[in-house]
Structure formats: C-alpha cells, structure tokens
Design a protein around this motif. Structure first.
Motif, PDB file in Angstrom:
ATOM      1  N   TYR A 197      -3.607  10.414  -6.190  1.00 27.47           N
ATOM      2  CA  TYR A 197      -3.110   9.272  -5.421  1.00 27.47           C
ATOM      3  C   TYR A 197      -4.234   8.547  -4.700  1.00 27.47           C
ATOM      4  O   TYR A 197      -4.244   7.311  -4.630  1.00 27.47           O
ATOM      5  CB  TYR A 197      -2.020   9.717  -4.444  1.00 27.47           C
ATOM      6  N   GLN A 249       5.852   6.135 -10.632  1.00 25.32           N
ATOM      7  CA  GLN A 249       5.650   4.678 -10.696  1.00 25.32           C
ATOM      8  C   GLN A 249       6.673   4.012 -11.607  1.00 25.32           C
ATOM      9  O   GLN A 249       7.138   2.902 -11.337  1.00 25.32           O
ATOM     10  CB  GLN A 249       4.233   4.366 -11.201  1.00 25.32           C
ATOM     11  N   LYS A 279      -0.375   1.146  -0.210  1.00 29.03           N
ATOM     12  CA  LYS A 279       0.785   2.026  -0.174  1.00 29.03           C
ATOM     13  C   LYS A 279       0.401   3.389   0.387  1.00 29.03           C
ATOM     14  O   LYS A 279      -0.738   3.832   0.264  1.00 29.03           O
ATOM     15  CB  LYS A 279       1.390   2.165  -1.565  1.00 29.03           C
ATOM     16  N   ARG A 280       1.408   4.064   0.978  1.00 33.72           N
ATOM     17  CA  ARG A 280       1.149   5.312   1.668  1.00 33.72           C
ATOM     18  C   ARG A 280       2.015   6.430   1.081  1.00 33.72           C
ATOM     19  O   ARG A 280       3.224   6.247   0.915  1.00 33.72           O
ATOM     20  CB  ARG A 280       1.433   5.161   3.171  1.00 33.72           C
ATOM     21  N   TRP A 322      -4.084   4.766  -3.086  1.00 32.76           N
ATOM     22  CA  TRP A 322      -3.082   5.004  -2.068  1.00 32.76           C
ATOM     23  C   TRP A 322      -3.717   5.649  -0.833  1.00 32.76           C
ATOM     24  O   TRP A 322      -4.708   6.368  -0.936  1.00 32.76           O
ATOM     25  CB  TRP A 322      -1.988   5.930  -2.598  1.00 32.76           C
ATOM     26  N   ASP A 382       5.594   5.299   2.276  1.00 33.52           N
ATOM     27  CA  ASP A 382       6.408   4.729   1.198  1.00 33.52           C
ATOM     28  C   ASP A 382       7.015   5.799   0.298  1.00 33.52           C
ATOM     29  O   ASP A 382       8.095   5.609  -0.265  1.00 33.52           O
ATOM     30  CB  ASP A 382       5.540   3.802   0.335  1.00 33.52           C
ATOM     31  N   ASP A 419       5.783   4.824   8.424  1.00 29.43           N
ATOM     32  CA  ASP A 419       5.189   3.844   7.509  1.00 29.43           C
ATOM     33  C   ASP A 419       4.859   4.420   6.134  1.00 29.43           C
ATOM     34  O   ASP A 419       4.125   3.805   5.357  1.00 29.43           O
ATOM     35  CB  ASP A 419       3.912   3.236   8.112  1.00 29.43           C
TER      36      ASP A 419
END
Length: 283
Positions: free
Chosen positions: A21, A190, A2-3, A26, A65, A63
């Motif tokens: 993160y 989250q 995930k980004r 991430w 998230d 891209d």
C-alpha cells in the motif's frame, strides 16, 4: 492521498500488505500491539493498541478510507484464543471502522472455510465474515490457498531426513508468496471484489512438495505415506490431549491437508527460490 489502516501489520502477510500500500502511494497506518525495533514496517504511522480491548481503538481510524485486517492467531503463544482474536478483535476493528465512517473493510480469511468449520481457527474467522457481510460497509474477503512460509514445514521434515504424508499425497495446493498475495489483495480490493480466492503461480501435489524439498537439499527423497485413518484419529485426539497452542494449528493443517487447496493463480515468485533461501539461512 488515500489512507489505509492495517491490522496484523507485524505478521508474515501484514508486513507485505503495508509495503504494497505504501508503494502504491497510500498513507499507511499500521496497528501493532507493541513497537518492535527489530521489525521495520513500511508505515507512515504506527498505532500501538490491543485490538481485543475496544477502548484502545477509539479514534485510531479517523479519516481512514480502508481497513485491511490480516489479524489472527497462527501459532498461539499467549493466553488468548481464536474467538478472542480471530473473531472478537476483528469485530472490535469493524465496530471502530463503522463509528469512524470508514467506507471499506477487507479481511484475510481461509480458502475452503465452508468445509473446515469444525476447526476452531476457521470457525472463528467464518463467524466474523458473516458479521462483516451483514454490516453497513463495503467488504472484500480474501481467501488465499496457503503461504510460502507454511510450506517450510515440509522442508523442515526433509532436513530431518524424511517427509511424512497422510494418504496418497495427491492433494494439490498452489501456495503464494506474501508479497504476491499483498499485490493481489490490493488489486482485488481496488476492483471491489466481494470475494477473492487467490493462489500462487505453481500447483503441487503434496508428493511434489516433498520431492522439491529433497531436490533443494540435494539429497535422495525419503517419503513415507501414513494411512489416513491416523490423521483422522489425530484430529479426534488432539483437542483432548494437546494444549490449545499445539492442537489449534495442528487441527487446521491436518484438515486442510486432506483437501485440494487451489485457487486462480497470481504472482511470479517461485516456491523453489523460497526453499533455497531457507536452506541458505540454515547453513
């Protein structure tokens, strides 16, 4: 993988958010105004852009998230104001996130903002939160009580010989370390929390904070309580007499200091250890 795209990455909290993160696996993109070799960011990618200029943000969130914005003015040092940064720069980030089909946007706000909209800093942030919540994107608003770094102002007064408080000094706060707040922010986002009010593990009155400062210094406490009318008078006069870079932060701290700033506790780091580190650094 995930980004996440983190705005305000070089600030006190932003650096901890980047590290949190990245530690959680991430891919971290950090937005900075200008690269600084003296500031080491836990980031996989650094983007140099000026968030107040929306054209510089085009294509930076491909891209991605999640966008996390801790962007805002704490101590004004240049010509821009709260509406240019805390509001408009964050609007620019939101609009780029929407163009890039980012699915979630988290924003670091202020606790008790609904009671402080007469303060320019808070008014600008609150206006952005209203716009954020009306946008077609999942949102999380994070409202911390106050940072350990802000509590250093009490220690500075104690180091100068006396702590000055307005009123009785019984207003309460449970401030939080940046690393603990970053972890709580990660968990709240989250979990899909729309709003997360977050404080640290220990609650203090302002009198308690003053005494803790003197205990850390190993000196007798010298605390003076000023009539609250002086605080109210200062709030009235500051915008008229002081430059904006001084009046803005002072208005916020004088207003927040007259109310309880407490939220559900999180984290493990202790304020006394932070104070000790500041004293050690000053010696």
């Amino acid at each position: 993988m995930k980004r996440v795209f983190i705005a305000g990455a070089t600030g006190y909290l932003g650096q901890f958010i980047c590290k949190e993160y990245q530690t959680r696996g991430w891919h971290v993109t950090a937005l900075v105004r200008k690269s600084n070799k003296d500031v080491h960011l836990a980031a996989d990618r650094i983007v140099e852009a000026e968030a107040t200029w929306p054209e510089t943000l085009i294509g930076t969130m491909k891209d991605v998230d999640l966008v996390v914005s801790a962007l805002g003015i704490t101590r004004q040092a240049d010509g821009v104001g709260y509406w240019e940064v805390d509001y408009q720069a964050n609007v620019n980030l939101l609009e780029e996130a929407l163009r890039s089909n980012v699915t979630r946007f988290a924003f670091v706000h202020v606790l008790n903002a609904d009671r402080m909209e007469s303060v320019p800093l808070v008014a600008a942030k609150a206006a952005f939160v209203r716009k954020l919540r009306s946008a077609d994107i999942q949102t999380s608003v994070i409202a911390p009580t106050g940072y350990f770094s802000d509590m250093g102002d009490f220690l500075k007064m104690a180091m100068a010989g006396r702590v000055w408080l307005f009123g009785s000094g019984q207003q309460r706060i449970n401030p939080i370390h940046g690393a603990d707040l970053a972890a709580a922010l990660f968990n709240a986002v989250q979990d899909g929390a729309a709003l997360a009010e977050i404080g640290g593990p220990d609650t203090f009155t302002q009198n308690d904070l003053a005494k803790l400062c003197f205990e850390t210094l190993g000196t007798p406490p010298r605390i003076t309580h000023l009539p609250d009318v002086l605080r109210r008078g200062a709030l009235h006069l500051l915008p008229r007499l002081a430059p904006r870079r001084i009046a803005g932060p002072a208005q916020f701290f004088l207003t927040a200091g007259a109310m309880n700033m407490t939220a559900p506790p999180s984290g493990t780091r202790k304020l006394v250890d932070h104070f000790k580190s500041l004293v050690d650094r000053s010696n």
